[in-house]
Design a protein around this motif. Structure first.
Motif, PDB file in Angstrom:
ATOM      1  N   MET A 181       0.826  -1.191   0.000  1.00 16.39           N
ATOM      2  CA  MET A 181       0.000   0.000   0.000  1.00 16.39           C
ATOM      3  C   MET A 181       0.866   1.249   0.000  1.00 16.39           C
ATOM      4  SD  MET A 181      -1.558  -0.176   3.910  1.00 16.39           S
ATOM      5  CE  MET A 181      -2.329   1.425   3.787  1.00 16.39           C
ATOM      6  N   LYS A 182       1.935   1.192  -0.809  1.00 14.99           N
ATOM      7  CA  LYS A 182       2.853   2.326  -0.880  1.00 14.99           C
ATOM      8  C   LYS A 182       2.264   3.502  -1.650  1.00 14.99           C
ATOM      9  CE  LYS A 182       7.027  -0.403  -0.124  1.00 14.99           C
ATOM     10  NZ  LYS A 182       8.309  -0.906  -0.670  1.00 14.99           N
ATOM     11  N   GLY A 183       1.244   3.258  -2.466  1.00 15.64           N
ATOM     12  CA  GLY A 183       0.558   4.367  -3.110  1.00 15.64           C
ATOM     13  C   GLY A 183      -0.056   5.294  -2.085  1.00 15.64           C
ATOM     14  N   PHE A 184      -0.667   4.732  -1.054  1.00 16.59           N
ATOM     15  CA  PHE A 184      -1.249   5.544   0.018  1.00 16.59           C
ATOM     16  C   PHE A 184      -0.158   6.269   0.795  1.00 16.59           C
ATOM     17  CE2 PHE A 184      -2.744   5.966   4.455  1.00 16.59           C
ATOM     18  CZ  PHE A 184      -3.841   6.789   4.243  1.00 16.59           C
ATOM     19  N   LEU A 185       0.929   5.568   1.111  1.00 17.11           N
ATOM     20  CA  LEU A 185       2.016   6.203   1.848  1.00 17.11           C
ATOM     21  C   LEU A 185       2.585   7.385   1.062  1.00 17.11           C
ATOM     22  CD1 LEU A 185       3.986   3.118   3.242  1.00 17.11           C
ATOM     23  CD2 LEU A 185       2.044   4.325   4.249  1.00 17.11           C
ATOM     24  N   ALA A 186       2.752   7.212  -0.251  1.00 16.02           N
ATOM     25  CA  ALA A 186       3.284   8.287  -1.084  1.00 16.02           C
ATOM     26  C   ALA A 186       2.352   9.498  -1.075  1.00 16.02           C
ATOM     27  CB  ALA A 186       3.501   7.792  -2.510  1.00 16.02           C
ATOM     28  N   LEU A 187       1.064   9.257  -1.157  1.00 14.57           N
ATOM     29  CA  LEU A 187       0.095  10.348  -1.113  1.00 14.57           C
ATOM     30  C   LEU A 187       0.192  11.116   0.201  1.00 14.57           C
ATOM     31  CD1 LEU A 187      -2.990   8.544  -2.674  1.00 14.57           C
ATOM     32  CD2 LEU A 187      -2.021  10.687  -3.523  1.00 14.57           C
ATOM     33  N   VAL A 188       0.275  10.381   1.291  1.00 14.86           N
ATOM     34  CA  VAL A 188       0.342  11.021   2.609  1.00 14.86           C
ATOM     35  C   VAL A 188       1.614  11.854   2.734  1.00 14.86           C
ATOM     36  CG1 VAL A 188       0.573  10.570   5.084  1.00 14.86           C
ATOM     37  CG2 VAL A 188      -1.102   9.291   3.738  1.00 14.86           C
ATOM     38  N   LEU A 189       2.747  11.282   2.335  1.00 16.37           N
ATOM     39  CA  LEU A 189       4.016  12.013   2.449  1.00 16.37           C
ATOM     40  C   LEU A 189       4.030  13.242   1.545  1.00 16.37           C
ATOM     41  CD1 LEU A 189       6.483   8.989   2.614  1.00 16.37           C
ATOM     42  CD2 LEU A 189       5.816  10.510   4.499  1.00 16.37           C
ATOM     43  N   ALA A 190       3.487  13.118   0.352  1.00 16.62           N
ATOM     44  CA  ALA A 190       3.443  14.256  -0.564  1.00 16.62           C
ATOM     45  C   ALA A 190       2.555  15.376  -0.038  1.00 16.62           C
ATOM     46  CB  ALA A 190       2.966  13.814  -1.941  1.00 16.62           C
ATOM     47  N   ALA A 191       1.594  15.030   0.816  1.00 13.34           N
ATOM     48  CA  ALA A 191       0.672  16.034   1.346  1.00 13.34           C
ATOM     49  C   ALA A 191       1.196  16.707   2.610  1.00 13.34           C
ATOM     50  CB  ALA A 191      -0.689  15.389   1.645  1.00 13.34           C
ATOM     51  N   VAL A 192       2.332  16.256   3.136  1.00 12.66           N
ATOM     52  CA  VAL A 192       2.854  16.842   4.375  1.00 12.66           C
ATOM     53  C   VAL A 192       3.089  18.352   4.253  1.00 12.66           C
ATOM     54  CG1 VAL A 192       4.827  16.857   5.969  1.00 12.66           C
ATOM     55  CG2 VAL A 192       3.774  14.686   5.284  1.00 12.66           C
ATOM     56  N   PRO A 193       3.662  18.868   3.165  1.00  8.42           N
ATOM     57  CA  PRO A 193       3.795  20.336   3.065  1.00  8.42           C
ATOM     58  C   PRO A 193       2.460  21.064   3.191  1.00  8.42           C
ATOM     59  CG  PRO A 193       5.210  19.264   1.451  1.00  8.42           C
ATOM     60  CD  PRO A 193       4.364  18.188   2.039  1.00  8.42           C
ATOM     61  N   GLN A 194       1.390  20.488   2.631  1.00  5.70           N
ATOM     62  CA  GLN A 194       0.069  21.101   2.771  1.00  5.70           C
ATOM     63  C   GLN A 194      -0.378  21.082   4.228  1.00  5.70           C
ATOM     64  OE1 GLN A 194      -1.372  18.483  -0.803  1.00  5.70           O
ATOM     65  NE2 GLN A 194      -2.983  19.957  -0.364  1.00  5.70           N
ATOM     66  N   MET A 195      -0.105  19.975   4.903  1.00  2.75           N
ATOM     67  CA  MET A 195      -0.469  19.873   6.316  1.00  2.75           C
ATOM     68  C   MET A 195       0.258  20.931   7.131  1.00  2.75           C
ATOM     69  SD  MET A 195      -0.219  15.731   6.786  1.00  2.75           S
ATOM     70  CE  MET A 195      -0.903  14.590   5.551  1.00  2.75           C
ATOM     71  N   LEU A 196       1.538  21.125   6.850  1.00  2.00           N
ATOM     72  CA  LEU A 196       2.338  22.098   7.590  1.00  2.00           C
ATOM     73  C   LEU A 196       1.883  23.531   7.336  1.00  2.00           C
ATOM     74  CD1 LEU A 196       5.839  20.490   7.008  1.00  2.00           C
ATOM     75  CD2 LEU A 196       4.634  20.638   9.203  1.00  2.00           C
ATOM     76  N   ALA A 197       1.417  23.791   6.127  1.00  2.00           N
ATOM     77  CA  ALA A 197       1.000  25.147   5.768  1.00  2.00           C
ATOM     78  C   ALA A 197      -0.387  25.489   6.284  1.00  2.00           C
ATOM     79  CB  ALA A 197       1.038  25.308   4.244  1.00  2.00           C
ATOM     80  N   ALA A 198      -1.145  24.476   6.654  1.00  2.00           N
ATOM     81  CA  ALA A 198      -2.531  24.700   7.060  1.00  2.00           C
ATOM     82  C   ALA A 198      -2.610  25.041   8.549  1.00  2.00           C
ATOM     83  CB  ALA A 198      -3.369  23.458   6.774  1.00  2.00           C
ATOM     84  N   PRO A 199      -3.597  25.855   8.935  1.00  2.00           N
ATOM     85  CA  PRO A 199      -3.795  26.183  10.352  1.00  2.00           C
ATOM     86  C   PRO A 199      -4.577  25.070  11.069  1.00  2.00           C
ATOM     87  CG  PRO A 199      -5.373  27.391   9.016  1.00  2.00           C
ATOM     88  CD  PRO A 199      -4.502  26.649   8.053  1.00  2.00           C
ATOM     89  N   LEU A 200      -3.962  23.932  11.205  1.00  2.00           N
ATOM     90  CA  LEU A 200      -4.634  22.776  11.792  1.00  2.00           C
ATOM     91  C   LEU A 200      -5.039  23.059  13.239  1.00  2.00           C
ATOM     92  CD1 LEU A 200      -2.372  19.846  10.500  1.00  2.00           C
ATOM     93  CD2 LEU A 200      -4.619  20.515   9.620  1.00  2.00           C
ATOM     94  N   GLN A 201      -6.271  22.775  13.564  1.00  2.00           N
ATOM     95  CA  GLN A 201      -6.751  22.880  14.943  1.00  2.00           C
ATOM     96  C   GLN A 201      -6.676  21.533  15.658  1.00  2.00           C
ATOM     97  OE1 GLN A 201      -7.642  26.055  16.167  1.00  2.00           O
ATOM     98  NE2 GLN A 201      -6.634  26.464  14.199  1.00  2.00           N
ATOM     99  N   ARG A 202      -6.626  20.473  14.892  1.00  2.00           N
ATOM    100  CA  ARG A 202      -6.447  19.116  15.423  1.00  2.00           C
ATOM    101  C   ARG A 202      -5.376  18.432  14.581  1.00  2.00           C
ATOM    102  NH1 ARG A 202     -12.332  17.303  14.551  1.00  2.00           N
ATOM    103  NH2 ARG A 202     -12.179  19.065  13.110  1.00  2.00           N
ATOM    104  N   PRO A 203      -4.625  17.515  15.170  1.00  2.00           N
ATOM    105  CA  PRO A 203      -3.454  16.990  14.481  1.00  2.00           C
ATOM    106  C   PRO A 203      -3.768  15.865  13.504  1.00  2.00           C
ATOM    107  CG  PRO A 203      -3.604  16.040  16.662  1.00  2.00           C
ATOM    108  CD  PRO A 203      -4.715  17.059  16.565  1.00  2.00           C
TER     109      PRO A 203
END
Length: 384
Positions: free
Chosen positions: A106-128
């Motif tokens: 299921m490395k396709g899912f892992l790749a998607l999650v890792l690629a989205a980390v910059p978006q996560m960091l840039a977002a004003p997350l209220q929950r982790p």
């Protein structure tokens, strides 16, 4: 840069690590840890007792309760004996399909999650958002317990878990549980012309095999066709059997391996009790002829079933993100059962078709990856 380029580049790196379950996965976990560190994300790496299998957890956003865990395993099944048209350890794109071992599972899912980390960091997350990458899922989910222990020890408790196994982004709310049992039968050898002086381990094994067939017939006759599972009942089979040394010797040893896949709300404890009771009865019969005869159950692996939850928080979230309102239960097992057993609201939802998993020329499509990008973008927004 194309909309998929970052994901594909990471997927290419992940596929190149030959993380078959009988090998170490340290290198792929080191790659993930280094990738996260370069983005300023601290990860926690942990090992099994051998030191050769590593898992990783990380958290992005505030250390408060109520977040979401994105869970995936790093190990893959072997390619030995399979007729691949491409190199299984090199990502190959053909007509919108990305081929390679693990692209779907299921490395396709892992790749998607890792690629989205910059978006996560840039977002004003209220929950982790918590990342949970495990080892040895393919050989009994043995890496899940230490993963859960690390999550619970280091981070505030999340409300929901999304296990990104291949479902084509349909929301799966239930799967069968699994039991793997190795049964060792010890008899007494004798010449075949004097069978009364021995105790046949294979004859005892035959009774155990017959029990599996009878139990499955009973399950089939009483199955609930509306259960959502295919087949809609618990299944039992003996997958391997080894015993005996010669045609003219009463066999003193036999070994069988059992696979039981049970429908919730049945439990592993119920099935193990039934099987253990039968084994003890057969062993007592054997011991009337030879006191040292015995039947031992060993190497027992249990994967809990995942049951549909009433008003489940993870299900509600996944349906909002995907728009999928269909009812889906599956017969294969995942780490989701362990998460749910630990008290997390859990669903299975990820890219790819399970029919591709474990197959030669395994692939995930570009369309599935794009849907994953949309899924994660909506998830990030929902936590802001």
């Amino acid at each position: 840069m194309s909309d998929l380029q970052a994901t594909v580049e990471i997927l290419e790196r992940l596929i190149a690590f030959e993380t078959v379950s009988d090998r170490s996965n340290k290198d792929v976990i080191a790659y993930v840890a280094n990738y996260l560190e370069a983005l300023g994300v601290t990860s926690h790496v942990f090992a099994d007792d051998t030191g050769q299998k590593h898992g990783l957890i990380a958290q992005i956003g505030p250390d408060v309760a109520g977040g979401v865990v994105l869970s995936g395993h790093t190990d893959v099944v072997p390619v030995d004996g399979q007729d691949w048209q491409t190199d299984p350890w090199t990502l190959t794109e053909q007509d919108g399909r990305y081929f390679g071992r693990g692209t779907c599972d299921m490395k396709g899912f892992l790749a998607l999650v890792l690629a989205a980390v910059p978006q996560m960091l840039a977002a004003p997350l209220q929950r982790p958002i918590q990342l949970a990458f495990s080892f040895d899922e393919e050989i009994g989910c043995t890496g899940t317990a230490p993963l859960l222990a690390e999550l619970q020890a280091r981070f505030a408790r999340a409300d929901r878990v999304i296990v990104g196994e291949p479902t084509e982004w349909r929301v799966v709310t239930g799967h069968k549980g699994g039991i793997g049992i190795t049964t060792q039968i010890t008899g007494k050898a004798a010449h075949s012309s004097m069978p009364h002086l021995g105790v046949s381990a294979i004859s005892a094994a035959a009774k155990l095999v017959a029990w599996h067939e009878a139990q499955m017939a009973t399950c089939e006759s009483s199955s609930d066709q509306a259960s959502g599972f295919t087949p809609p009942h618990s299944t039992l089979q003996v997958g391997t059997i080894q015993g005996g040394s010669a045609m003219n010797i009463v066999p003193d040893a036999c070994r069988i391996e059992t696979d039981i896949r049970f429908v919730p709300p049945e439990t592993a404890e119920d099935w193990l009790t039934r099987y253990r009771t039968l084994a003890e009865e057969i062993a007592r019969d054997m011991q009337r002829s030879h006191a040292e005869a015995d039947i031992t159950l060993c190497d027992i692996e249990v994967i809990p079933a995942m049951m549909p939850e009433t008003d489940g928080a993870a299900e509600q979230l996944a349906r909002q993100l995907t728009g999928d309102n269909s009812d889906n239960c599956v017969s294969y097992q995942t780490e989701a059962g362990h998460f749910q057993s630990a008290g997390y609201s859990t669903v299975v939802c990820g890219p790819g078709n399970i029919a591709q998993a474990h197959q030669p020329d395994e692939y995930v499509t570009a369309d599935q990856l794009r849907k994953g990008q949309s899924f994660l973008a909506k998830l990030i927004e929902s936590l802001c």
